[in-house]
Design a protein around this motif. Structure first.
Motif, PDB file in Angstrom:
ATOM      1  N   ASN A  81       0.833  -1.214   0.000  1.00  0.00           N
ATOM      2  CA  ASN A  81       0.000   0.000   0.000  1.00  0.00           C
ATOM      3  C   ASN A  81       0.862   1.255   0.000  1.00  0.00           C
ATOM      4  N   ASN A  82       2.168   1.106  -0.202  1.00  0.00           N
ATOM      5  CA  ASN A  82       3.120   2.209  -0.186  1.00  0.00           C
ATOM      6  C   ASN A  82       3.202   2.874   1.185  1.00  0.00           C
ATOM      7  N   THR A  83       2.935   2.094   2.230  1.00  0.00           N
ATOM      8  CA  THR A  83       3.037   2.566   3.601  1.00  0.00           C
ATOM      9  C   THR A  83       4.406   2.169   4.144  1.00  0.00           C
ATOM     10  N   ALA A  84       5.081   3.107   4.804  1.00  0.00           N
ATOM     11  CA  ALA A  84       6.411   2.813   5.363  1.00  0.00           C
ATOM     12  C   ALA A  84       6.319   1.727   6.421  1.00  0.00           C
ATOM     13  N   VAL A  85       7.239   0.772   6.361  1.00  0.00           N
ATOM     14  CA  VAL A  85       7.310  -0.305   7.347  1.00  0.00           C
ATOM     15  C   VAL A  85       8.737  -0.408   7.866  1.00  0.00           C
ATOM     16  N   HIS A  86       8.872  -0.795   9.124  1.00  0.00           N
ATOM     17  CA  HIS A  86      10.182  -1.000   9.743  1.00  0.00           C
ATOM     18  C   HIS A  86      10.565  -2.460   9.561  1.00  0.00           C
ATOM     19  N   GLN A  87      11.725  -2.710   8.997  1.00  0.00           N
ATOM     20  CA  GLN A  87      12.212  -4.074   8.797  1.00  0.00           C
ATOM     21  C   GLN A  87      13.429  -4.282   9.695  1.00  0.00           C
ATOM     22  N   ASP A  88      13.426  -5.347  10.466  1.00  0.00           N
ATOM     23  CA  ASP A  88      14.575  -5.645  11.309  1.00  0.00           C
ATOM     24  C   ASP A  88      14.835  -7.145  11.302  1.00  0.00           C
ATOM     25  N   GLY A  89      15.768  -7.582  12.098  1.00  0.00           N
ATOM     26  CA  GLY A  89      16.071  -9.009  12.176  1.00  0.00           C
ATOM     27  C   GLY A  89      17.295  -9.422  11.382  1.00  0.00           C
ATOM     28  N   LEU A  90      17.976  -8.471  10.738  1.00  0.00           N
ATOM     29  CA  LEU A  90      19.201  -8.805  10.026  1.00  0.00           C
ATOM     30  C   LEU A  90      20.361  -8.660  11.010  1.00  0.00           C
ATOM     31  N   VAL A  91      20.827  -9.789  11.525  1.00  0.00           N
ATOM     32  CA  VAL A  91      21.846  -9.810  12.577  1.00  0.00           C
ATOM     33  C   VAL A  91      22.915 -10.820  12.189  1.00  0.00           C
ATOM     34  N   TYR A  92      24.176 -10.462  12.466  1.00  0.00           N
ATOM     35  CA  TYR A  92      25.269 -11.391  12.226  1.00  0.00           C
ATOM     36  C   TYR A  92      26.272 -11.256  13.359  1.00  0.00           C
ATOM     37  N   SER A  93      26.721 -12.379  13.885  1.00  0.00           N
ATOM     38  CA  SER A  93      27.701 -12.379  14.965  1.00  0.00           C
ATOM     39  C   SER A  93      29.104 -12.371  14.352  1.00  0.00           C
TER      40      SER A  93
END
Length: 117
Positions: A81-93
Motif C-alpha cells: 500500500n506504499n506505507t512505510a514499514v520498519h524491517q529488522d532481524g538482520l543480525v550477524y555475529s
C-alpha cells in the motif's frame, strides 16, 4: 603479489547478481540488504521492500555490540500500500577486531578514520 582487502559492509542492493542470495529453490532476492565480510557474497541477507523506483525514502540503523559481537541492521521499506514499514532481524555475529585492521575508513559518511578497540 595478491592484495587482500578486509572489509565489513552493509549492502543496500536493488539489483540481483549471480553471487546474491537464493531463497527456496530458484527464487532470487532482487531488492535486499546484506551483510558482507571481505566478500561480495553476503553472509546474511534479507528482502528489502525498498520502493526505490517509486522514489520512496528509506532509513537505516546499523549498530554493533562489542560485548555480544552482534552486527544489527534495521531499515525501513514500503508495503504493497506504499506505507512505510520498519524491517529488522538482520543480525550477524562477528568479532570486528578479528575481521578488520586496527584503523578503518568509513565510506558511509565520508572519509573518517576509526580505531577498532
Amino acid at each position: 603479489m595478491v592484495v587482500t582487502s578486509r572489509f565489513v559492509a552493509v549492502e543496500f542492493d536493488t539489483f540481483w547478481n549471480s553471487w546474491d542470495a537464493i531463497v527456496g529453490g530458484n527464487v532470487s532476492i532482487a531488492d535486499h540488504v546484506g551483510i558482507s565480510i571481505s566478500s561480495l557474497t553476503s553472509v546474511r541477507s534479507q528482502i528489502w521492500l525498498s520502493n526505490i523506483t517509486g522514489e520512496g525514502v528509506c532509513q537505516a540503523w546499523i549498530t554493533y555490540d562489542s560485548v555480544s559481537n552482534n552486527l544489527n541492521v534495521s531499515f525501513t521499506g514500503f508495503d504493497w500500500n506504499n506505507t512505510a514499514v520498519h524491517q529488522d532481524g538482520l543480525v550477524y555475529s562477528v568479532d570486528l577486531r578479528k575481521e578488520l585492521p586496527e584503523w578503518v575508513i568509513s565510506t558511509a559518511t565520508g572519509i573518517c578514520s576509526k580505531r577498532i578497540t
